[in-house]
Scaffold this motif. Structure first.
Motif, PDB file in Angstrom:
ATOM      1  N   MET A   1      -2.696 -13.821  -5.747  1.00 59.19           N
ATOM      2  CA  MET A   1      -3.252 -12.510  -6.012  1.00 59.19           C
ATOM      3  C   MET A   1      -3.027 -12.152  -7.474  1.00 59.19           C
ATOM      4  SD  MET A   1      -2.786 -10.185  -2.686  1.00 59.19           S
ATOM      5  CE  MET A   1      -3.598 -10.679  -1.200  1.00 59.19           C
ATOM      6  N   ASN A   2      -3.938 -11.382  -7.981  1.00 57.10           N
ATOM      7  CA  ASN A   2      -3.910 -10.975  -9.385  1.00 57.10           C
ATOM      8  C   ASN A   2      -3.739  -9.459  -9.433  1.00 57.10           C
ATOM      9  OD1 ASN A   2      -4.208 -10.845 -12.121  1.00 57.10           O
ATOM     10  ND2 ASN A   2      -6.398 -11.275 -12.123  1.00 57.10           N
ATOM     11  N   TRP A   3      -2.509  -8.969  -9.431  1.00 56.34           N
ATOM     12  CA  TRP A   3      -2.228  -7.535  -9.334  1.00 56.34           C
ATOM     13  C   TRP A   3      -2.416  -6.825 -10.670  1.00 56.34           C
ATOM     14  CZ3 TRP A   3      -2.335  -5.937  -4.617  1.00 56.34           C
ATOM     15  CH2 TRP A   3      -1.915  -6.782  -3.583  1.00 56.34           C
ATOM     16  N   LEU A   4      -3.160  -5.746 -10.619  1.00 60.18           N
ATOM     17  CA  LEU A   4      -3.477  -4.939 -11.796  1.00 60.18           C
ATOM     18  C   LEU A   4      -2.932  -3.528 -11.578  1.00 60.18           C
ATOM     19  CD1 LEU A   4      -5.137  -4.615 -14.436  1.00 60.18           C
ATOM     20  CD2 LEU A   4      -7.080  -4.016 -12.990  1.00 60.18           C
ATOM     21  N   ASP A   5      -2.085  -3.058 -12.492  1.00 57.51           N
ATOM     22  CA  ASP A   5      -1.532  -1.705 -12.407  1.00 57.51           C
ATOM     23  C   ASP A   5      -2.631  -0.718 -12.783  1.00 57.51           C
ATOM     24  OD1 ASP A   5      -0.271   0.785 -12.960  1.00 57.51           O
ATOM     25  OD2 ASP A   5       1.603  -0.223 -13.460  1.00 57.51           O
ATOM     26  N   ILE A   6      -2.989   0.162 -11.840  1.00 58.64           N
ATOM     27  CA  ILE A   6      -4.091   1.100 -12.100  1.00 58.64           C
ATOM     28  C   ILE A   6      -3.634   2.557 -12.181  1.00 58.64           C
ATOM     29  CG2 ILE A   6      -5.887  -0.401 -11.198  1.00 58.64           C
ATOM     30  CD1 ILE A   6      -5.789   1.248  -8.602  1.00 58.64           C
ATOM     31  N   GLY A   7      -2.328   2.812 -12.076  1.00 58.54           N
ATOM     32  CA  GLY A   7      -1.844   4.174 -12.241  1.00 58.54           C
ATOM     33  C   GLY A   7      -0.771   4.536 -11.230  1.00 58.54           C
ATOM     34  N   ALA A   8      -0.276   5.745 -11.362  1.00 63.84           N
ATOM     35  CA  ALA A   8       0.779   6.244 -10.485  1.00 63.84           C
ATOM     36  C   ALA A   8       0.186   6.803  -9.196  1.00 63.84           C
ATOM     37  CB  ALA A   8       1.574   7.328 -11.202  1.00 63.84           C
ATOM     38  N   VAL A   9       0.926   6.648  -8.117  1.00 66.59           N
ATOM     39  CA  VAL A   9       0.509   7.215  -6.834  1.00 66.59           C
ATOM     40  C   VAL A   9       0.284   8.720  -6.984  1.00 66.59           C
ATOM     41  CG1 VAL A   9       1.259   7.699  -4.465  1.00 66.59           C
ATOM     42  CG2 VAL A   9       1.644   5.442  -5.458  1.00 66.59           C
ATOM     43  N   ASP A  10       1.165   9.386  -7.713  1.00 68.72           N
ATOM     44  CA  ASP A  10       1.067  10.841  -7.870  1.00 68.72           C
ATOM     45  C   ASP A  10      -0.144  11.290  -8.681  1.00 68.72           C
ATOM     46  OD1 ASP A  10       3.323  11.209  -6.309  1.00 68.72           O
ATOM     47  OD2 ASP A  10       4.689  11.282  -8.035  1.00 68.72           O
ATOM     48  N   ASP A  11      -0.857  10.356  -9.312  1.00 68.19           N
ATOM     49  CA  ASP A  11      -2.084  10.707 -10.039  1.00 68.19           C
ATOM     50  C   ASP A  11      -3.235  11.025  -9.091  1.00 68.19           C
ATOM     51  OD1 ASP A  11      -0.798  10.325 -12.446  1.00 68.19           O
ATOM     52  OD2 ASP A  11      -1.633   8.318 -12.781  1.00 68.19           O
ATOM     53  N   ILE A  12      -3.079  10.636  -7.827  1.00 70.97           N
ATOM     54  CA  ILE A  12      -4.124  10.899  -6.825  1.00 70.97           C
ATOM     55  C   ILE A  12      -3.606  11.957  -5.865  1.00 70.97           C
ATOM     56  CG2 ILE A  12      -5.582   9.894  -5.022  1.00 70.97           C
ATOM     57  CD1 ILE A  12      -5.155   7.168  -6.360  1.00 70.97           C
ATOM     58  N   PRO A  13      -4.317  13.061  -5.715  1.00 72.86           N
ATOM     59  CA  PRO A  13      -3.849  14.100  -4.788  1.00 72.86           C
ATOM     60  C   PRO A  13      -3.929  13.630  -3.335  1.00 72.86           C
ATOM     61  CG  PRO A  13      -6.032  14.634  -5.614  1.00 72.86           C
ATOM     62  CD  PRO A  13      -5.581  13.410  -6.358  1.00 72.86           C
ATOM     63  N   LEU A  14      -3.090  14.202  -2.481  1.00 68.22           N
ATOM     64  CA  LEU A  14      -3.188  13.911  -1.059  1.00 68.22           C
ATOM     65  C   LEU A  14      -4.602  14.229  -0.573  1.00 68.22           C
ATOM     66  CD1 LEU A  14       0.211  15.329   0.254  1.00 68.22           C
ATOM     67  CD2 LEU A  14      -0.407  12.932  -0.067  1.00 68.22           C
ATOM     68  N   ARG A  15      -5.166  13.344   0.257  1.00 66.34           N
ATOM     69  CA  ARG A  15      -6.533  13.460   0.779  1.00 66.34           C
ATOM     70  C   ARG A  15      -7.566  13.474  -0.353  1.00 66.34           C
ATOM     71  NH1 ARG A  15      -3.718  17.238   3.845  1.00 66.34           N
ATOM     72  NH2 ARG A  15      -4.639  18.859   2.584  1.00 66.34           N
ATOM     73  N   GLY A  16      -7.257  12.765  -1.435  1.00 68.28           N
ATOM     74  CA  GLY A  16      -8.163  12.708  -2.580  1.00 68.28           C
ATOM     75  C   GLY A  16      -8.423  11.274  -3.007  1.00 68.28           C
ATOM     76  N   ALA A  17      -9.139  11.142  -4.114  1.00 74.51           N
ATOM     77  CA  ALA A  17      -9.493   9.811  -4.625  1.00 74.51           C
ATOM     78  C   ALA A  17      -9.650   9.846  -6.137  1.00 74.51           C
ATOM     79  CB  ALA A  17     -10.788   9.329  -3.978  1.00 74.51           C
ATOM     80  N   ARG A  18      -9.566   8.690  -6.724  1.00 71.73           N
ATOM     81  CA  ARG A  18      -9.847   8.481  -8.139  1.00 71.73           C
ATOM     82  C   ARG A  18     -10.697   7.233  -8.251  1.00 71.73           C
ATOM     83  NH1 ARG A  18      -8.589  13.015  -8.388  1.00 71.73           N
ATOM     84  NH2 ARG A  18      -6.921  13.952  -9.589  1.00 71.73           N
ATOM     85  N   ILE A  19     -11.379   7.078  -9.377  1.00 76.63           N
ATOM     86  CA  ILE A  19     -12.254   5.926  -9.586  1.00 76.63           C
ATOM     87  C   ILE A  19     -11.647   4.998 -10.632  1.00 76.63           C
ATOM     88  CG2 ILE A  19     -14.503   5.195 -10.469  1.00 76.63           C
ATOM     89  CD1 ILE A  19     -15.654   7.790  -9.395  1.00 76.63           C
ATOM     90  N   VAL A  20     -11.753   3.703 -10.350  1.00 76.27           N
ATOM     91  CA  VAL A  20     -11.388   2.670 -11.308  1.00 76.27           C
ATOM     92  C   VAL A  20     -12.682   1.954 -11.664  1.00 76.27           C
ATOM     93  CG1 VAL A  20     -10.097   0.533 -11.677  1.00 76.27           C
ATOM     94  CG2 VAL A  20      -9.102   2.369 -10.295  1.00 76.27           C
ATOM     95  N   LYS A  21     -13.034   1.978 -12.945  1.00 76.38           N
ATOM     96  CA  LYS A  21     -14.262   1.314 -13.389  1.00 76.38           C
ATOM     97  C   LYS A  21     -13.975  -0.152 -13.659  1.00 76.38           C
ATOM     98  CE  LYS A  21     -16.335   5.455 -15.253  1.00 76.38           C
ATOM     99  NZ  LYS A  21     -16.942   6.117 -16.397  1.00 76.38           N
ATOM    100  N   THR A  22     -14.836  -1.021 -13.103  1.00 76.94           N
ATOM    101  CA  THR A  22     -14.700  -2.460 -13.314  1.00 76.94           C
ATOM    102  C   THR A  22     -16.029  -3.007 -13.823  1.00 76.94           C
ATOM    103  OG1 THR A  22     -15.461  -3.256 -11.154  1.00 76.94           O
ATOM    104  CG2 THR A  22     -13.164  -2.518 -11.294  1.00 76.94           C
ATOM    105  N   LYS A  23     -16.036  -4.253 -14.217  1.00 74.53           N
ATOM    106  CA  LYS A  23     -17.269  -4.878 -14.703  1.00 74.53           C
ATOM    107  C   LYS A  23     -18.315  -5.013 -13.606  1.00 74.53           C
ATOM    108  CE  LYS A  23     -15.149  -7.443 -18.442  1.00 74.53           C
ATOM    109  NZ  LYS A  23     -14.892  -8.749 -19.033  1.00 74.53           N
ATOM    110  N   VAL A  24     -17.881  -4.990 -12.347  1.00 70.75           N
ATOM    111  CA  VAL A  24     -18.828  -5.153 -11.236  1.00 70.75           C
ATOM    112  C   VAL A  24     -19.088  -3.851 -10.489  1.00 70.75           C
ATOM    113  CG1 VAL A  24     -18.346  -7.594 -10.935  1.00 70.75           C
ATOM    114  CG2 VAL A  24     -17.017  -5.916  -9.659  1.00 70.75           C
ATOM    115  N   GLY A  25     -18.653  -2.738 -11.040  1.00 73.81           N
ATOM    116  CA  GLY A  25     -18.897  -1.448 -10.411  1.00 73.81           C
ATOM    117  C   GLY A  25     -17.615  -0.673 -10.218  1.00 73.81           C
ATOM    118  N   CYS A  26     -17.753   0.509  -9.673  1.00 71.38           N
ATOM    119  CA  CYS A  26     -16.612   1.403  -9.495  1.00 71.38           C
ATOM    120  C   CYS A  26     -15.918   1.163  -8.157  1.00 71.38           C
ATOM    121  CB  CYS A  26     -17.056   2.851  -9.587  1.00 71.38           C
ATOM    122  SG  CYS A  26     -17.591   3.325 -11.240  1.00 71.38           S
ATOM    123  N   VAL A  27     -14.598   1.185  -8.209  1.00 72.09           N
ATOM    124  CA  VAL A  27     -13.760   1.100  -7.019  1.00 72.09           C
ATOM    125  C   VAL A  27     -13.123   2.464  -6.830  1.00 72.09           C
ATOM    126  CG1 VAL A  27     -11.686   0.056  -6.033  1.00 72.09           C
ATOM    127  CG2 VAL A  27     -13.306  -1.357  -7.318  1.00 72.09           C
TER     128      VAL A  27
END
Length: 110
Positions: A1-27
């Motif tokens: 596996m190729n683990w990528l640090d994408i941020g802190a857990v606390d950066d995402i509110p409970l029952r919320g989401a954030r977007i990570v932009k990649t070359k193949v689209g948004c996750v």
């Protein structure tokens, strides 16, 4: 596996989401009310709705456009709807969210 640090857990509110932009689209990275973390495609297969703007309930997300519900464990649409979104492995390490980028790097942009 190729683990990528994408941020802190606390950066995402409970029952919320954030977007990570990649070359193949948004996750979309989701945090449940129980502080569980899931990663999946941000695009609903029905009409392309932005799932990160949907409602997170339990281990599911509801598309904001037409109310399709997806299981964040499997990516499968729930109920009468048929469809699937890609899901990606994540783990938490010392309060940081790590996304397995192996599948993202293997995909090719359309």
């Amino acid at each position: 596996m190729n683990w990528l640090d994408i941020g802190a857990v606390d950066d995402i509110p409970l029952r919320g989401a954030r977007i990570v932009k990649t070359k193949v689209g948004c996750v979309a990275v989701f945090r449940t009310a129980e502080a569980e973390i899931f990663a999946a495609s941000n695009t609903c297969p029905h009409k392309g709705g932005p799932l990160a703007e949907g409602i997170v309930h339990g281990q599911k997300v509801t598309c904001p456009l037409h109310n399709w519900v997806f299981d964040l464990n499997t990516g499968e649409a729930q109920g009468a709807d048929e469809g699937r979104i890609a899901t990606y492995p994540v783990r938490i390490d010392d309060g940081r969210i790590l996304l397995d980028a192996t599948d993202l790097m293997a995909q090719r942009a359309a």
